[in-house]
Design an enzyme around this catalytic site. Structure first.
Site, PDB file in Angstrom:
ATOM      1  NE  ARG A 176      -1.995  -0.897  -0.169  1.00  0.00           N
ATOM      2  CZ  ARG A 176      -1.729   0.401   0.063  1.00  0.00           C
ATOM      3  NH1 ARG A 176      -0.654   0.958  -0.456  1.00  0.00           N
ATOM      4  NH2 ARG A 176      -2.540   1.123   0.805  1.00  0.00           N
ATOM      5  CG  ASP A 458      -3.249   5.727   3.893  1.00  0.00           C
ATOM      6  OD1 ASP A 458      -2.432   6.596   4.276  1.00  0.00           O
ATOM      7  OD2 ASP A 458      -3.142   5.142   2.797  1.00  0.00           O
TER       8      ASP A 458
END
EC number: 2.3.3.9
Length: 549
Positions: A176, A458
């Site tokens: 990613r 996150d």
């Protein structure tokens, strides 16, 4: 609140390729990753595609201004023919057809080994929300992934001597890249920081595509934070140029796009269409989606969300999002990935059972809706999630592409924007503050993936926390105890909760950290007149201030 990134000073720059200056310190082991050949490819992409990024970001601002002025998001009338058309994506490679459980995490060396060895189908190696992109972590992450692709990655824990290496049949690897809004301050092109997304893509592709194809897999990517099909078109052009340059079949590069912004949910067909040669799936990035719902509808007092703990996937606006993604993907031959189970296993048997029960309920909802797979943040949840999807998919099929949801009534913009019932609570606000401060402190000191109160957090966590409180203040909401939520109330709670964090972590850990700096940034963002787009933008200035000074 607009946060501009300062251009790093050039005095320490090293020009290895015409137009490219490496500002970040060059360790000896970085030279293979930042080779002249690799940087030449970075320069090619930069010259062709970097100029388009500010235009795309300006498009985001223009659309947001219309929403701020009262125009709610809706499906685009000018692309109705694409939504109504009978077309499908190019196809899905064999090793990406079964993705019933994926694990995600940053590109740390030990993490990569453990994730690839987990009992999952796919590992998403993350340069984005779970990575604080310091210079060393970005380059070392590319080294780690190169070694993982080569099968040579190893790690020995210096504290206890425990050795880690890859098993014989690791999970499929997907990288990613960073979102289009994030810069890479340590690599300049014509004196300007490059889009981090181009740097991540170029370096991973260049160093690994041959080895990946030789192994029967391919250069696979996750693309985050898309807001429109025009951004998808930009990526399609990057992929097409790269495939042609390296004499690869069109569609060799495969991509999964996260639908984690409110604007993008209205353009899923169009995103699939623009990327039809390369795309294989869309993913419900639900935590960022909740943040985007708040951010996009920030000026609308009737769309204020309650505590984030109350905003679950069974709420109407999130259920509609999930079901529309599945229906759209399966109609076009693409997989529909579910969201993250962020829980962390517990050593206490009773707590562990409660955690697993929550995971089962969450994953059963996704699988029943028709998702083809899901995410976990910890290997200890993989078997539970896998068991749920095995029950729904079985052993004879790879996915649930056969579930069309054609009998569903059309999902409308009204459903996707439906206000969420619930209350802002004092306990929820205080939890938001403690979690956000701890996460921001970790991020600005180099750690983007943080266990806090039993969850693997996150950047989306802190984004929801600070955006929720900002929105409550702006619209004069009250807590469940009747207190009006004001900037002063927030500041008082912030001071109090900092003391709680200090007690929880211990005075030594607190005093040696950057909690005061984190609290200051949190306060600035939460009490600002305008809602900042991303806390990682000012956070990145703090993170990189030493390496680009």
């Amino acid at each position: 609140m607009k946060v501009a990134l300062e251009v790093p000073q050039m005095s320490q720059a090293t020009e290895l390729v015409k137009g490219i200056d490496v500002v970040g310190p060059m360790q000896s082991e970085y030279q293979q990753i930042l080779s002249p050949e690799a940087l030449a490819f970075v320069a090619e992409l930069a010259s062709r595609f970097a100029p388009g990024v500010p235009q795309l970001l300006a498009g985001r601002e223009a659309r947001q201004a219309m929403v701020d002025a009262g125009q709610l998001p809706d499906f685009l009338p000018e692309t109705k023919d694409i939504r109504d058309g009978d077309w499908k994506i190019l196809g899905i490679p064999e090793d990406l057809r079964d993705r019933r459980v994926e694990i995600t995490g940053p590109v740390d060396r030990k993490m990569i080994i453990n994730a690839l060895n987990a009992r999952v189908k796919v590992f998403m190696a993350d340069f984005e929300d779970s990575l604080a992109p310091s210079w060393d972590k970005v380059v070392q992450g590319q080294i780690n992934l190169r070694d993982a692709v080569a099968g040579t990655i190893e790690y020995t824990n210096p504290a206890n001597g425990k050795h880690y290496q890859l098993d014989d049949d690791p999970a499929v690897l997907i990288a990613r890249v960073r979102g289009l809004h994030l810069k890479e301050n340590h690599i300049l092109f014509d004196g300007q920081p490059l889009p981090g997304a181009l740097v991540d893509f170029a370096l991973y592709f260049y160093h690994n595509y041959r080895a990946l194809l030789k192994k029967g897999t391919g250069p696979y990517f996750y693309i985050p934070k898309l807001q429109s099909h025009l951004e998808a078109r930009w990526w399609a052009q990057v992929f097409a140029y790269t495939e042609e340059k390296f004499c690869l079949q069109p569609g060799t590069i495969k991509v999964t796009c996260l639908i984690e912004t409110l604007p993008a949910v209205f353009e899923m067909d169009e995103i699939l269409y623009e990327l039809r040669n390369n795309i294989v799936a869309l993913n419900c990035g639900r935590w960022d989606y909740i943040f985007s719902y708040i951010k996009t509808l920030r000026n609308h007092p009737d769309r204020v969300l309650p505590d984030r703990q109350q905003v679950t996937m069974d709420k109407p606006f999130l259920s509609a999002y999930s079901r529309l993604l599945i229906k759209t993907c399966h109609r076009r031959g693409a997989l529909a990935m579910g969201g993250m189970a962020a829980l962390i296993p517990s050593k206490d048997p009773a707590q562990q059972q409660a955690i697993l029960d929550k995971v089962v309920l969450d994953k059963e909802l996704e699988a029943r809706n028709g998702h083809d797979g899901t995410w976990v943040a910890h290997p200890g949840l993989a078997d539970t999630a896998m068991g749920v999807f095995n029950d729904f998919i079985g052993s004879d099929l790879d996915n649930q592409l056969h579930i069309s949801r054609d009998v569903d009534a059309p999902i409308t913009a009204k459903e996707l924007l439906q206000p969420c019932e619930g209350q802002a609570t004092e306990a929820g606000m205080r939890a938001n503050i403690r979690i956000a401060v701890q996460y921001i402190e970790a991020w600005i000191t180099g750690n983007g993936c943080v266990p806090i109160y039993g969850l693997m957090e996150d950047a989306a966590t802190a984004e929801i926390s600070r955006a929720s409180i900002w929105q409550w203040i702006k619209h004069g909401k009250s807590l469940d105890n009747g207190q009006l939520i004001t900037a002063d109330l927030f500041r008082g709670m912030l001071e109090q909760e900092l003391e709680v964090v200090k007690q929880e972590l211990g005075e030594a850990r607190f005093d040696s950290g950057a909690f005061d700096q984190a609290a200051k940034l949190f306060e600035q963002l939460t009490t600002a007149e305008e809602l900042a787009d991303f806390l990682t933008l000012p956070g990145y200035q703090i993170l990189t201030q030493e390496t680009v000074s």
